[in-house]
Structure formats: C-alpha cells, structure tokens
Design a protein around this motif. Structure first.
Motif, PDB file in Angstrom:
ATOM      1  N   ASN A 295     -31.715  42.523   0.795  1.00  0.00           N
ATOM      2  CA  ASN A 295     -32.025  42.913   2.153  1.00  0.00           C
ATOM      3  C   ASN A 295     -33.981  42.886   1.809  1.00  0.00           C
ATOM      4  OD1 ASN A 295     -29.781  43.465   3.912  1.00  0.00           O
ATOM      5  ND2 ASN A 295     -29.379  45.105   2.119  1.00  0.00           N
ATOM      6  N   PRO A 296     -34.310  42.155   2.587  1.00  0.00           N
ATOM      7  CA  PRO A 296     -35.820  42.101   2.567  1.00  0.00           C
ATOM      8  C   PRO A 296     -36.781  43.176   2.604  1.00  0.00           C
ATOM      9  CG  PRO A 296     -35.132  40.892   4.184  1.00  0.00           C
ATOM     10  CD  PRO A 296     -34.099  41.284   3.758  1.00  0.00           C
ATOM     11  N   PHE A 297     -37.747  43.300   2.134  1.00  0.00           N
ATOM     12  CA  PHE A 297     -38.827  44.511   2.414  1.00  0.00           C
ATOM     13  C   PHE A 297     -40.186  43.822   2.059  1.00  0.00           C
ATOM     14  CE2 PHE A 297     -37.440  45.085  -1.873  1.00  0.00           C
ATOM     15  CZ  PHE A 297     -38.389  45.352  -2.462  1.00  0.00           C
ATOM     16  N   PRO A 298     -41.255  44.324   2.807  1.00  0.00           N
ATOM     17  CA  PRO A 298     -42.645  43.618   2.705  1.00  0.00           C
ATOM     18  C   PRO A 298     -43.210  43.290   1.272  1.00  0.00           C
ATOM     19  CG  PRO A 298     -42.603  45.487   4.137  1.00  0.00           C
ATOM     20  CD  PRO A 298     -41.236  45.415   3.658  1.00  0.00           C
ATOM     21  N   GLN A 299     -42.928  43.989   0.199  1.00  0.00           N
ATOM     22  CA  GLN A 299     -43.679  43.711  -0.856  1.00  0.00           C
ATOM     23  C   GLN A 299     -42.843  42.905  -1.867  1.00  0.00           C
ATOM     24  OE1 GLN A 299     -42.507  46.870   0.181  1.00  0.00           O
ATOM     25  NE2 GLN A 299     -43.958  48.454  -0.138  1.00  0.00           N
ATOM     26  N   SER A 300     -41.483  42.343  -1.566  1.00  0.00           N
ATOM     27  CA  SER A 300     -40.748  41.707  -2.347  1.00  0.00           C
ATOM     28  C   SER A 300     -40.941  39.848  -1.947  1.00  0.00           C
ATOM     29  CB  SER A 300     -39.276  41.908  -1.952  1.00  0.00           C
ATOM     30  OG  SER A 300     -38.492  41.045  -2.881  1.00  0.00           O
ATOM     31  N   GLU A 301     -40.719  39.503  -3.110  1.00  0.00           N
ATOM     32  CA  GLU A 301     -40.899  37.963  -2.940  1.00  0.00           C
ATOM     33  C   GLU A 301     -39.678  37.116  -2.982  1.00  0.00           C
ATOM     34  OE1 GLU A 301     -43.822  36.557  -5.815  1.00  0.00           O
ATOM     35  OE2 GLU A 301     -45.209  37.480  -4.898  1.00  0.00           O
ATOM     36  N   TYR A 302     -38.691  38.241  -3.252  1.00  0.00           N
ATOM     37  CA  TYR A 302     -37.135  37.583  -3.349  1.00  0.00           C
ATOM     38  C   TYR A 302     -36.415  37.133  -1.997  1.00  0.00           C
ATOM     39  CZ  TYR A 302     -36.852  39.615  -7.889  1.00  0.00           C
ATOM     40  OH  TYR A 302     -37.026  39.835  -9.195  1.00  0.00           O
ATOM     41  N   GLN A 303     -35.471  36.112  -1.915  1.00  0.00           N
ATOM     42  CA  GLN A 303     -34.864  35.662  -0.785  1.00  0.00           C
ATOM     43  C   GLN A 303     -33.355  36.011  -0.891  1.00  0.00           C
ATOM     44  OE1 GLN A 303     -36.443  31.791  -0.800  1.00  0.00           O
ATOM     45  NE2 GLN A 303     -37.098  32.205   1.262  1.00  0.00           N
ATOM     46  N   VAL A 304     -32.469  36.130   0.042  1.00  0.00           N
ATOM     47  CA  VAL A 304     -31.201  36.277   0.152  1.00  0.00           C
ATOM     48  C   VAL A 304     -30.573  34.964  -0.198  1.00  0.00           C
ATOM     49  CG1 VAL A 304     -30.732  36.343   2.658  1.00  0.00           C
ATOM     50  CG2 VAL A 304     -29.112  37.469   1.068  1.00  0.00           C
ATOM     51  N   SER A 305     -29.414  35.172  -0.922  1.00  0.00           N
ATOM     52  CA  SER A 305     -28.528  33.964  -1.411  1.00  0.00           C
ATOM     53  C   SER A 305     -27.843  33.580   0.043  1.00  0.00           C
ATOM     54  CB  SER A 305     -27.536  34.247  -2.295  1.00  0.00           C
ATOM     55  OG  SER A 305     -27.897  34.745  -3.394  1.00  0.00           O
ATOM     56  N   SER A 306     -27.671  32.203   0.097  1.00  0.00           N
ATOM     57  CA  SER A 306     -26.766  31.903   1.339  1.00  0.00           C
ATOM     58  C   SER A 306     -25.448  32.307   1.276  1.00  0.00           C
ATOM     59  CB  SER A 306     -26.919  30.354   1.358  1.00  0.00           C
ATOM     60  OG  SER A 306     -26.026  29.736   0.541  1.00  0.00           O
ATOM     61  N   VAL A 307     -24.967  32.291   2.570  1.00  0.00           N
ATOM     62  CA  VAL A 307     -23.482  32.681   2.820  1.00  0.00           C
ATOM     63  C   VAL A 307     -22.702  31.783   1.930  1.00  0.00           C
ATOM     64  CG1 VAL A 307     -21.579  32.846   4.431  1.00  0.00           C
ATOM     65  CG2 VAL A 307     -23.867  33.634   5.008  1.00  0.00           C
ATOM     66  N   ARG A 308     -22.840  30.445   2.027  1.00  0.00           N
ATOM     67  CA  ARG A 308     -21.893  29.562   1.063  1.00  0.00           C
ATOM     68  C   ARG A 308     -21.930  29.987  -0.233  1.00  0.00           C
ATOM     69  NH1 ARG A 308     -19.804  24.625   1.415  1.00  0.00           N
ATOM     70  NH2 ARG A 308     -19.954  23.366  -0.598  1.00  0.00           N
ATOM     71  N   THR A 309     -23.190  30.214  -0.720  1.00  0.00           N
ATOM     72  CA  THR A 309     -23.409  30.566  -2.187  1.00  0.00           C
ATOM     73  C   THR A 309     -22.638  31.629  -2.882  1.00  0.00           C
ATOM     74  OG1 THR A 309     -25.543  29.408  -2.314  1.00  0.00           O
ATOM     75  CG2 THR A 309     -25.201  31.097  -3.927  1.00  0.00           C
TER      76      THR A 309
END
Length: 357
Positions: A295-309
């Motif tokens: 779940n993203p938040f402003p300070q983070s550079e991560y992205q969520v994995s795709s549903v397929r992944t």
C-alpha cells in the motif's frame, strides 16, 4: 500529591493486589471489572455496589482515564480509522475492519516505531515512546463504545498497528491478559494476534507468557534482502528467527500455528526464485503465508506487485504445500490499509531529521 492510578493499567491479578492493599476482598476486582468492561461505567460514584467509603477512596487515589479521539474516518468499504491523541504532540492510529463473519480491530502498541522497515509508513515517522497498558486497552474500549451503537462487534484484536509489540512486552502482555479475561473482553487466544518483525528474545519469552496467536513480518526469504527491508534482521537473522518460531510452536499443550506476513513489492521480493526460497524456508513449519499487496505512501519509492505476479507467487507456494492467502486491501481511501498508519510522532530518534538532510 501522588498521581492517581489509572485502573486500565491493571489486569485481574494486579487489581487483586491493588484492592488487597486497600484492605478489600478479591470480589471487588470482579465488581469493578464488570463496571468498566461490561457496563462501560467509568465514574466510581456510579458504581453503587461498592461501599460509599470505597467509592470515595477510589475517587481520591484512582481514575479510569482515556486518551482523546482526534478524528474518526469511515472508508467506503466500511473500515473505520481513529486517530487518538497520546499527548505531547503524539497521535496513534487504530483501524476496525468489518467482515461478514467477524470484526477485527488493529491496535497500536507504540507511538511510532524504531525498527524503520523501509516499506512501512509508521517506520518513516520515527519513534517517541511505548504505550502503557491503559493506552492500549483504551483503544479497544473506545472502539467498542463507538461500534456498539451501530450494532457492530469486535471479534478479533491484532497488534498490527503502529509500533513493534515485542519492544513493549510488559504492557502488551498485560493488555493481552485483559483481552483474554472473561471478566473483561473474553476473547479466545486464537482471536488475539501479536505481530512482530522478529525480536527473537522477546518472542521466546512470549511463547510462555501469553498463549495468543503469532504473526511474523517476514517479507523476504533471505538475509541479504531482509536486511534491506526489515533492518532488525541484521541483529536477529532468519535462522535465529525461525528457531524462535519453533520455540513458539512447541510451547504449551495446544496446537499452534504462525502467520507469516509477506508484503509484495514489485521487482524487489516477488520473483519466482523468491517464492521458491520462501517455500523452502517454511517447509515443514506449521504456518500460513499472508501475501499483502503493498500500500503506497508519500515517502516510499516502492510499487505494488501486479495481480498476475501475486497469483503466480501464491501458486508456487501452494504447489509446495504452503497454505497461502492474499490479503484484500481495505481502507485505502482513508490511509487505513496495512503499512499506511502514520499518526503524528514527535520523533526522539532524529531519524526523520536525518532523512531530510
């Protein structure tokens, strides 16, 4: 003048000791716990089955105090998030998640968190202090008071809000005593869950102290990757963590299981190799894996994995006999989803200042 004792800090045994010092019998504990936890009466003068002398004495030396609710936000999916003022410019957050067959309350154990997990909004806020038993239990009482009028109930309580519960052991244990006690909340041990990032010595103590469920914030199958995502792994690497998990699983006489939480980060920990490594790590362990879309938040550079992944990752675990589920994101529109709780923390670690420079 001595500070008044907040009776929400006391489990049943502590209340017995408290009343014994006043020359009262143990039945007083049952009386006052019923007033507080069943009847939701917090004024001693209204507790009419206590003697007038005792009511006056309690008013002088004790209290039943709550922190103030700053705000209450309703998400479109029925999730409720409270922001609670803990004083000295500090707020914590708690979340109620309704399901068809249960209602789960996610509570906080610290103001902020010192562990600095890189994918968690709380970790970016820094750390101020531990919460007392009273401040932990007050969260459950506040939620109960708010939810009862709408016909909702709390069936499960999880220590998955702000903070690392195993760095605030005694307050958390005492709160668990109250959550399990039939005189207060009366939850079964399977309905109360402590989530930890892996404070190994505390996990070993917990195994004998409170018979509640355990969730481990794992998030990586190897030390190199977990060192990056969950920095406490540098102190207590995966091998030591799994040994502590084994201690928990073999403690007591009733069968136990562990929930391993694994946040899915695109291109970071979600590959086929990672899934195979995780399956190998958990082979033969009485456990379930909970895959959590980031779940993203402003300070983070991560992205969520795709549903397929995520589905592919889950299928690899299934094929290796690992029980696995994917957590549905809830409360995202009010920043109440897993990893998004931030509150307001007057950071004593100065970690937030270091990030700005």
């Amino acid at each position: 003048m001595n500070e008044k004792q907040n009776l929400l800090n006391y489990n049943q045994q502590a209340l017995n000791d408290f009343f014994a010092k006043l020359g009262e019998k143990p039945y007083r504990t049952k009386q006052i716990m019923k007033w507080i936890y069943k009847d939701h009466v917090f004024d001693f003068n209204q507790m009419l089955n206590l003697s007038k002398k005792l009511r006056e004495q309690l008013t002088e030396i004790a209290c039943i105090d709550f922190p103030t609710v700053v705000s209450k936000n309703h998400a479109l999916d029925g999730v409720v998030k409270w922001v609670i003022d803990m004083g000295s410019e500090n707020n914590v957050e708690m979340v109620y998640i309704p399901e068809k067959d249960r209602g789960t309350l996610c509570i906080s154990s610290q103001v902020g968190c010192a562990l600095a997990c890189t994918f968690c909004s709380t970790g970016y806020q820094g750390f101020n202090r531990n919460l007392s038993t009273a401040e932990i239990i007050a969260q459950v009482l506040i939620a109960n008071l708010h939810l009862t009028s709408s016909g909702k109930r709390i069936s499960n309580v999880v220590f998955m809000g702000m903070g690392e519960p195993m760095l605030n052991e005694e307050a958390v244990y005492s709160a668990c005593d109250l959550l399990l006690d039939d005189l207060s909340f009366g939850l079964s041990r399977r309905k109360v869950t402590i989530s930890s990032s892996g404070v190994v010595p505390a996990l070993e103590r917990m195994s004998e102290r409170v018979p509640v469920s355990l969730a481990i914030s794992l998030h990586a199958p190897t030390d190199d990757l977990r060192d990056e995502l969950v920095p406490i792994n540098k102190k207590y690497p995966i091998k030591e963590l799994m040994r502590a998990c084994d201690v928990y699983l073999n403690a007591g006489t009733q069968e136990r299981h562990i929930l391993f939480e694994y946040v899915m980060l695109k291109g970071v920990n979600d590959s086929q190799q990672h899934a195979e490594q995780l399956a190998k790590l958990l082979k033969g362990v009485s456990a379930k894996v909970n895959l959590i879309p980031f779940n993203p938040f402003p300070q983070s550079e991560y992205q969520v994995s795709s549903v397929r992944t995520i589905e592919k990752f889950q299928n690899i675990l299934f094929s290796q006999g690992i029980r696995t589920m994917t957590r549905r994101t809830r409360g995202e529109d009010v920043d109440a989803a897993c990893g998004q709780l931030a509150g307001k923390v007057k950071d004593k670690t100065k970690r937030t200042d270091a990030r700005r420079n």
